[in-house]
Design a protein around this motif. Structure first.
Motif, PDB file in Angstrom:
ATOM      1  N   SER A  76       0.843  -1.186   0.000  1.00  0.00           N
ATOM      2  CA  SER A  76       0.000   0.000   0.000  1.00  0.00           C
ATOM      3  C   SER A  76       0.884   1.244   0.000  1.00  0.00           C
ATOM      4  CB  SER A  76      -0.895   0.004   1.244  1.00  0.00           C
ATOM      5  OG  SER A  76      -0.130   0.384   2.388  1.00  0.00           O
ATOM      6  N   GLU A 125       1.366   3.163   2.246  1.00  0.00           N
ATOM      7  CA  GLU A 125       2.015   3.321   3.555  1.00  0.00           C
ATOM      8  C   GLU A 125       3.452   2.808   3.570  1.00  0.00           C
ATOM      9  OE1 GLU A 125      -2.241   3.825   4.891  1.00  0.00           O
ATOM     10  OE2 GLU A 125      -1.278   2.339   3.628  1.00  0.00           O
ATOM     11  N   ARG A 126       3.868   2.082   2.510  1.00  0.00           N
ATOM     12  CA  ARG A 126       5.264   1.647   2.513  1.00  0.00           C
ATOM     13  C   ARG A 126       6.209   2.835   2.345  1.00  0.00           C
ATOM     14  NH1 ARG A 126       3.718   1.318  -2.637  1.00  0.00           N
ATOM     15  NH2 ARG A 126       5.217   1.475  -4.350  1.00  0.00           N
ATOM     16  N   PHE A 135       6.170   5.065   4.471  1.00  0.00           N
ATOM     17  CA  PHE A 135       6.630   5.188   5.854  1.00  0.00           C
ATOM     18  C   PHE A 135       7.818   4.243   6.046  1.00  0.00           C
ATOM     19  CE2 PHE A 135       2.184   6.566   6.982  1.00  0.00           C
ATOM     20  CZ  PHE A 135       2.534   7.805   7.505  1.00  0.00           C
ATOM     21  N   ASP A 191       3.123   8.412  -3.342  1.00  0.00           N
ATOM     22  CA  ASP A 191       2.687   7.525  -2.262  1.00  0.00           C
ATOM     23  C   ASP A 191       2.535   8.296  -0.951  1.00  0.00           C
ATOM     24  OD1 ASP A 191       2.133   5.038  -3.275  1.00  0.00           O
ATOM     25  OD2 ASP A 191       4.107   4.198  -2.925  1.00  0.00           O
ATOM     26  N   CYS A 192       3.479   9.202  -0.661  1.00  0.00           N
ATOM     27  CA  CYS A 192       3.384   9.995   0.565  1.00  0.00           C
ATOM     28  C   CYS A 192       2.118  10.843   0.566  1.00  0.00           C
ATOM     29  CB  CYS A 192       4.611  10.897   0.705  1.00  0.00           C
ATOM     30  SG  CYS A 192       6.155  10.026   1.082  1.00  0.00           S
ATOM     31  N   ARG A 247      -1.041   8.289   0.791  1.00  0.00           N
ATOM     32  CA  ARG A 247      -1.186   7.580   2.074  1.00  0.00           C
ATOM     33  C   ARG A 247      -1.979   8.398   3.088  1.00  0.00           C
ATOM     34  NH1 ARG A 247       5.108   8.259   4.215  1.00  0.00           N
ATOM     35  NH2 ARG A 247       4.781  10.211   5.352  1.00  0.00           N
ATOM     36  N   THR A 248      -2.147   9.710   2.857  1.00  0.00           N
ATOM     37  CA  THR A 248      -2.949  10.514   3.775  1.00  0.00           C
ATOM     38  C   THR A 248      -4.425  10.125   3.740  1.00  0.00           C
ATOM     39  OG1 THR A 248      -3.242  12.257   2.107  1.00  0.00           O
ATOM     40  CG2 THR A 248      -1.366  12.476   3.593  1.00  0.00           C
ATOM     41  N   GLY A 306      -5.226   7.044   4.243  1.00  0.00           N
ATOM     42  CA  GLY A 306      -5.270   5.812   5.016  1.00  0.00           C
ATOM     43  C   GLY A 306      -5.276   6.033   6.516  1.00  0.00           C
ATOM     44  N   TYR A 346      -3.161   7.294   8.535  1.00  0.00           N
ATOM     45  CA  TYR A 346      -2.658   8.568   9.034  1.00  0.00           C
ATOM     46  C   TYR A 346      -3.129   9.687   8.101  1.00  0.00           C
ATOM     47  CZ  TYR A 346       0.206   5.921  12.272  1.00  0.00           C
ATOM     48  OH  TYR A 346       0.625   5.080  13.271  1.00  0.00           O
ATOM     49  N   TYR A 390      -5.513   5.220  -3.484  1.00  0.00           N
ATOM     50  CA  TYR A 390      -5.198   4.487  -2.254  1.00  0.00           C
ATOM     51  C   TYR A 390      -5.785   3.080  -2.297  1.00  0.00           C
ATOM     52  CZ  TYR A 390      -4.789   3.312   2.674  1.00  0.00           C
ATOM     53  OH  TYR A 390      -4.483   2.672   3.854  1.00  0.00           O
TER      54      TYR A 390
END
Length: 703
Positions: free
Chosen positions: A174, A176-177, A179, A271-272, A275-276, A278, A280, A302
């Motif tokens: 996803s 979130e990777r 992170f 992705d950054c 990911r918002t 999801g 976080y 997402y």
């Protein structure tokens, strides 16, 4: 007595000097304090009582804890839903179960409570008060170890298979990777007589492949991209990414390597942003910048599988989103030789831009280093007076040694490293063995940070001020020892001791490191126990390399002669930066930018090593400029580390700073008054750049 302590997990112990506890990650040498109104009792706690995985947990028999400085928090309810992201004032929580995620402390730290409760931010603390209940503390180290080792031959196709295994470390496909805690460290790569990929290193099924010609000059640059995408690397006539049935070329107008770098950066940024949507759902600055430039359906992206999401990302014009891409942490020049493939997992782990020197215009010479130093640093480089002795002169770097000299092409990243034979100018000398050694590093059971300062020349005693700098942070326990004019036998024992850091002040000559009774050649030290070293002495590269070969993780050393006053200034700056959590590589970057002789220094070994963690998670400096009468602009510039890698978040504690930023490079520019600037700089000791010069917030006077 500490609870939940073992050699590989963080633990909680009573604070040695104040009411409260310290949470400690002995692997990463990270500490954080939770203060309480009175001495507090700890009890074991089941780790299953937390929404997120934790390595250790305790229950504190208190209704109040506070942090020693202001931190940012996420608050989730009993169902795991995010209900608070950041605090602008007191937050009252009604009856119910909550998990409070305290960010930017170098580890994952969770407080589990049952409300009612209140979170009260102050100028230099965050206070949590629970009505009549205890507070559970859960900890998880961000330290990651490779799960497997892949063996490969010299055959480019076997190396492709090895690089295809790097994505096996991804904990999710996803967005979130992006992170760092959800990527995992790629498997190691070793050279052997046949290809062997263990099941634990099998490539994930993402449906994405990277096609390249069967040549190491193409294999090495795509390694971080393959890791991040979980892609397989396969032979093909034209470099391309194939995702969701579409082929996107990797040969742009400025060449293959630049196109690969742009592709990695764009995919990571998007992705950054996505990911918002999801777990976080933060207010991310970069999302607003991207939204102004392109039309993205972040919710649909997402939810899409990784291959479809990647294909849609690749359709986004790079130029449209380039301003939102964070300054990249590291660029690596790697010789396209099979022997250097073992560096690729470590470079992939940092999402490095990888180049092959032949393709980037780097220069190499074979011959006496003195001639190359003279050409690189200027005509006077070979006759600079050695520090502390006006009667000596030197022919430059290790003048008695003939070896190749490499000057990598400049890069637009915070740090630059070189992998291969020869001495690099303008880059750190990365050795995969030093990075690998980190995983076998046995941290001391004593959580205090041990520092040894050795001054072997009485005329340089004024530089001993660094002894006062190390350990000046009252929230971290240091054990600083100072030694003067050691003998060769004494210095040998200091180098063999289990010490976190050694700062050497003195001289290095062809015979080795100067002592009161002669010279100690680091090559004769059978087992180097000190983890990291700063050799602030002339021509120290060869001795620094010997210390790394002998067991040290990383060394800062000089490439040539340096004047006393300049070396002393560098020594104090290095001490201050390391004391604030800058890594060796980030320290070298700052020194090179702001000290007159900074380019005479080099990192050998593992430049990602840090002595301590930074209070804000990400070390940063503040660039300050005057814009009017009592009007200023302050730009915060982040330097990622192993405890706050690329993809971490940072929120400035400044009025008007309501959003979070990615933590690499500039993290926002803010207009402030003189009073607001002074108040911000008083919160934490940080480097301040003003009018092109480097200052420190504790002594900087707002003009």
């Amino acid at each position: 007595m500490s609870l939940n302590k073992n050699e590989s997990a963080p633990y909680v112990r009573p604070h040695p000097r104040r009411d409260g506890v310290q949470v400690v990650d002995p692997i990463e040498d990270v500490q954080f304090t939770l203060l309480t109104p009175d001495p507090v009792e700890q009890r074991p706690c089941d780790t299953d009582r937390f929404h997120f995985p934790v390595d250790a947990a305790v229950t504190l028999r208190t209704d109040t804890v506070r942090t020693p400085y202001l931190v940012d928090v996420f608050v989730r309810d009993g169902e795991g839903e995010l209900i608070v992201e950041g605090l602008d004032g007191t937050e009252s929580l009604p009856a119910g179960e909550y998990t409070i995620d305290i960010s930017s402390v170098g580890m994952k730290l969770y407080l589990a409570i049952e409300g009612p409760a209140r979170l009260v931010p102050g100028s230099d603390e965050l206070r949590l008060t629970v009505d009549g209940g205890d507070i559970r503390v859960g900890l998880r180290s961000i330290h990651e170890r490779p799960a497997a080792t892949v063996t490969t031959t010299d055959d480019p196709r076997d190396l492709m298979a090895a690089v295809s295994s790097l994505g096996s470390a991804l904990k999710t496909t996803s967005p979130e990777r992006s992170f760092p805690t959800l990527r995992g460290h790629p498997p190691l790569i070793e050279h052997g007589t046949e290809l062997s990929v263990p099941n634990a290193a099998a490539a994930p099924s993402t449906g994405i492949r990277i096609e390249i010609p069967s040549d190491l000059r193409y294999v090495y640059p795509v390694a971080p991209l393959a890791y991040y995408l979980g892609a397989t690397v396969e032979p093909g006539p034209v470099p391309a990414v194939v995702a969701d049935g579409e082929r996107t070329t990797l040969t742009g107008d400025d060449g293959f390597e630049s196109t690969v770098a742009r592709t990695l950066k764009r995919l990571f940024l998007l992705d950054c942003v996505v990911r918002t949507e999801g777990l976080y759902g933060v207010d991310l600055h970069e999302r607003a910048v991207v939204a102004d430039a392109v039309d993205l359906d972040c919710r649909a992206l997402y939810d899409a599988p990784i291959d479809e999401r990647t294909r849609r990302y690749l359709d986004v014009d790079h130029g449209a989103v380039a301003d939102a891409i964070p300054e990249w942490k590291v660029t690596a020049d790697v010789r396209p030789r099979p022997a250097d493939a073992e560096a690729l997992p470590f470079l992939a782990n940092e999402l490095a831009v990888v180049r092959t020197p032949d393709a980037t215009g780097s220069r190499e010479r074979s011959g006496n280093l003195a001639d190359d130093v003279e050409a690189f640093f200027g005509a006077d480089a070979g006759t600079v007076t050695r520090r502390g002795d006006a009667s000596r002169s030197s022919g430059g770097v290790a003048a008695s040694t003939d070896r190749s000299v490499v000057r990598p092409a400049p890069a637009d990243s915070i740090e630059q490293v070189y992998v291969g034979d020869g001495v690099p100018y303008g880059a750190s000398k990365m050795t995969a063995a030093a990075y690998r050694r980190r995983f076998g590093h046995d941290p001391s059971a004593e959580p205090r940070i041990s520092v040894a300062v050795v001054c072997n020349d009485a005329t340089l005693a004024d530089e001993n001020v660094v002894s006062e700098i190390y350990g000046s942070r009252n929230r971290i326990d240091f054990d600083v020892s100072t030694h003067h004019e050691l003998s060769t036998a004494d210095l040998r024992e200091v180098l063999r001791a289990d010490t976190d850091f050694l700062h050497y002040i003195g001289h290095v000559d062809d015979g080795g490191i100067e002592c009161r009774d002669g010279y100690l050649d680091a090559e004769t030290v059978d087992s180097v126990g000190v983890s990291t070293v700063f050799l602030n002495a002339c021509d120290a590269y060869e001795q620094g390399r010997a210390l790394v070969d002998g067991g040290a993780l990383g060394v800062i050393a000089t490439l040539t002669d340096v004047l006393n006053t300049a070396a002393s200034a560098v020594g104090e700056t290095v001490a201050r930066l390391l004391n604030q959590g800058f890594s060796l590589g980030a320290t070298l970057s700052m020194v090179s930018d702001y000290e007159s002789v900074g380019h005479h220094y080099v990192v050998v070994g593992d430049g990602s090593v840090s002595l301590v963690n930074n209070e804000s998670g990400t070390p940063y400096h503040a660039a300050v400029s005057t814009t009017g009468d009592d009007e200023y602009e302050i730009t915060l510039v982040g330097r990622p580390t192993t405890v706050a890698p690329l993809g971490s978040l940072y929120r400035p504690f400044l009025d008007g700073a309501e959003t979070k930023y990615l933590n690499s490079g500039p993290m926002g520019t803010f207009a402030v008054t003189g009073e607001e600037l002074a108040e911000f700089l008083s919160r934490q000791e940080i480097p301040v750049v003003f009018d092109g010069s480097l200052h420190w917030s504790s002594t900087f006077e707002v003009p």
